[in-house]
Write a protein that holds these residues in place. Sequence first.
Motif, PDB file in Angstrom:
ATOM      1  N   GLU A  21       0.858  -1.179   0.000  1.00  0.00           N
ATOM      2  CA  GLU A  21       0.000   0.000   0.000  1.00  0.00           C
ATOM      3  C   GLU A  21       0.892   1.226   0.000  1.00  0.00           C
ATOM      4  OE1 GLU A  21      -2.925   2.153   3.147  1.00  0.00           O
ATOM      5  OE2 GLU A  21      -3.282   0.034   2.769  1.00  0.00           O
ATOM      6  N   GLY A  22       0.758   2.048  -1.009  1.00  0.00           N
ATOM      7  CA  GLY A  22       1.560   3.265  -1.091  1.00  0.00           C
ATOM      8  C   GLY A  22       0.898   4.402  -0.342  1.00  0.00           C
ATOM      9  N   ILE A  23       1.676   5.170   0.384  1.00  0.00           N
ATOM     10  CA  ILE A  23       1.170   6.330   1.113  1.00  0.00           C
ATOM     11  C   ILE A  23       1.997   7.530   0.680  1.00  0.00           C
ATOM     12  CG2 ILE A  23       0.849   7.398   3.372  1.00  0.00           C
ATOM     13  CD1 ILE A  23       0.688   4.536   4.527  1.00  0.00           C
ATOM     14  N   GLU A  24       1.333   8.542   0.181  1.00  0.00           N
ATOM     15  CA  GLU A  24       2.032   9.744  -0.254  1.00  0.00           C
ATOM     16  C   GLU A  24       1.755  10.878   0.720  1.00  0.00           C
ATOM     17  OE1 GLU A  24       1.432  10.774  -4.329  1.00  0.00           O
ATOM     18  OE2 GLU A  24       1.498   8.680  -4.960  1.00  0.00           O
ATOM     19  N   ILE A  25       2.798  11.622   1.039  1.00  0.00           N
ATOM     20  CA  ILE A  25       2.690  12.770   1.935  1.00  0.00           C
ATOM     21  C   ILE A  25       3.172  13.997   1.174  1.00  0.00           C
ATOM     22  CG2 ILE A  25       3.556  13.826   4.055  1.00  0.00           C
ATOM     23  CD1 ILE A  25       3.768  11.057   5.250  1.00  0.00           C
ATOM     24  N   ALA A  84      12.311  16.010   3.437  1.00  0.00           N
ATOM     25  CA  ALA A  84      11.895  14.974   4.400  1.00  0.00           C
ATOM     26  C   ALA A  84      11.996  13.607   3.742  1.00  0.00           C
ATOM     27  CB  ALA A  84      10.478  15.228   4.872  1.00  0.00           C
ATOM     28  N   HIS A  85      12.650  12.707   4.417  1.00  0.00           N
ATOM     29  CA  HIS A  85      12.895  11.377   3.860  1.00  0.00           C
ATOM     30  C   HIS A  85      12.325  10.301   4.776  1.00  0.00           C
ATOM     31  CE1 HIS A  85      14.919   8.063   1.877  1.00  0.00           C
ATOM     32  NE2 HIS A  85      15.403   7.704   3.043  1.00  0.00           N
ATOM     33  N   SER A  86      12.539  10.447   6.060  1.00  0.00           N
ATOM     34  CA  SER A  86      12.142   9.419   7.021  1.00  0.00           C
ATOM     35  C   SER A  86      10.937   9.900   7.815  1.00  0.00           C
ATOM     36  CB  SER A  86      13.308   9.111   7.957  1.00  0.00           C
ATOM     37  OG  SER A  86      14.431   8.697   7.225  1.00  0.00           O
ATOM     38  N   VAL A  87       9.798  10.037   7.135  1.00  0.00           N
ATOM     39  CA  VAL A  87       8.627  10.611   7.785  1.00  0.00           C
ATOM     40  C   VAL A  87       8.004   9.690   8.832  1.00  0.00           C
ATOM     41  CG1 VAL A  87       8.103  12.164   5.892  1.00  0.00           C
ATOM     42  CG2 VAL A  87       7.075   9.888   5.926  1.00  0.00           C
ATOM     43  N   LEU A 128       9.120  12.400  11.702  1.00  0.00           N
ATOM     44  CA  LEU A 128       7.789  12.188  12.269  1.00  0.00           C
ATOM     45  C   LEU A 128       7.419  13.347  13.188  1.00  0.00           C
ATOM     46  CD1 LEU A 128       5.308  10.332  12.903  1.00  0.00           C
ATOM     47  CD2 LEU A 128       6.654   9.456  14.810  1.00  0.00           C
ATOM     48  N   VAL A 129       6.214  13.867  13.015  1.00  0.00           N
ATOM     49  CA  VAL A 129       5.643  14.840  13.951  1.00  0.00           C
ATOM     50  C   VAL A 129       4.542  14.080  14.686  1.00  0.00           C
ATOM     51  CG1 VAL A 129       4.431  17.028  14.210  1.00  0.00           C
ATOM     52  CG2 VAL A 129       6.190  16.771  12.437  1.00  0.00           C
ATOM     53  N   ASP A 130       4.820  13.732  15.928  1.00  0.00           N
ATOM     54  CA  ASP A 130       3.935  12.858  16.694  1.00  0.00           C
ATOM     55  C   ASP A 130       2.793  13.653  17.316  1.00  0.00           C
ATOM     56  OD1 ASP A 130       2.882  10.622  17.838  1.00  0.00           O
ATOM     57  OD2 ASP A 130       4.485  10.335  19.305  1.00  0.00           O
ATOM     58  N   GLU A 131       1.922  14.182  16.444  1.00  0.00           N
ATOM     59  CA  GLU A 131       0.750  14.925  16.879  1.00  0.00           C
ATOM     60  C   GLU A 131      -0.459  14.365  16.134  1.00  0.00           C
ATOM     61  OE1 GLU A 131       1.454  19.036  16.009  1.00  0.00           O
ATOM     62  OE2 GLU A 131       3.171  19.156  17.362  1.00  0.00           O
ATOM     63  N   HIS A 165      -1.535  15.017  12.249  1.00  0.00           N
ATOM     64  CA  HIS A 165      -0.433  15.442  11.369  1.00  0.00           C
ATOM     65  C   HIS A 165      -0.225  14.354  10.320  1.00  0.00           C
ATOM     66  CE1 HIS A 165       3.576  16.472   9.947  1.00  0.00           C
ATOM     67  NE2 HIS A 165       3.295  17.708  10.371  1.00  0.00           N
ATOM     68  N   PRO A 166       0.030  14.731   9.062  1.00  0.00           N
ATOM     69  CA  PRO A 166       0.164  13.721   7.998  1.00  0.00           C
ATOM     70  C   PRO A 166       1.191  12.628   8.285  1.00  0.00           C
ATOM     71  CG  PRO A 166       0.026  15.905   7.043  1.00  0.00           C
ATOM     72  CD  PRO A 166       0.117  16.085   8.533  1.00  0.00           C
ATOM     73  N   THR A 167       2.288  12.952   8.967  1.00  0.00           N
ATOM     74  CA  THR A 167       3.270  11.904   9.256  1.00  0.00           C
ATOM     75  C   THR A 167       2.734  10.932  10.300  1.00  0.00           C
ATOM     76  OG1 THR A 167       4.434  13.275  10.887  1.00  0.00           O
ATOM     77  CG2 THR A 167       5.244  13.347   8.612  1.00  0.00           C
TER      78      THR A 167
END
Length: 69
Positions: free
Chosen positions: A18-22, A36-39, A44-47, A50-52
Amino acid sequence: MHRVGGTADDEPFVAAFEGIEIDSSPGNAAGIAPSAHSVLTVSLVDEPGHPTRVALDRVLAFLAEQLRS
């Protein structure tokens, strides 16, 4: 689901992809850097919402689904 090359022998793996695009385009609403490479880790924004974080939650749910099947 995105198809990524391969042969008929690869079908079980393709079905489990499953592909996920941000959006990391300049000026995106979430402020994700174009570099950003390692989202799912470093970027990662742990909120909640948030898209990540949404992507991480989906990846974890996808893995759980695959383990149950």
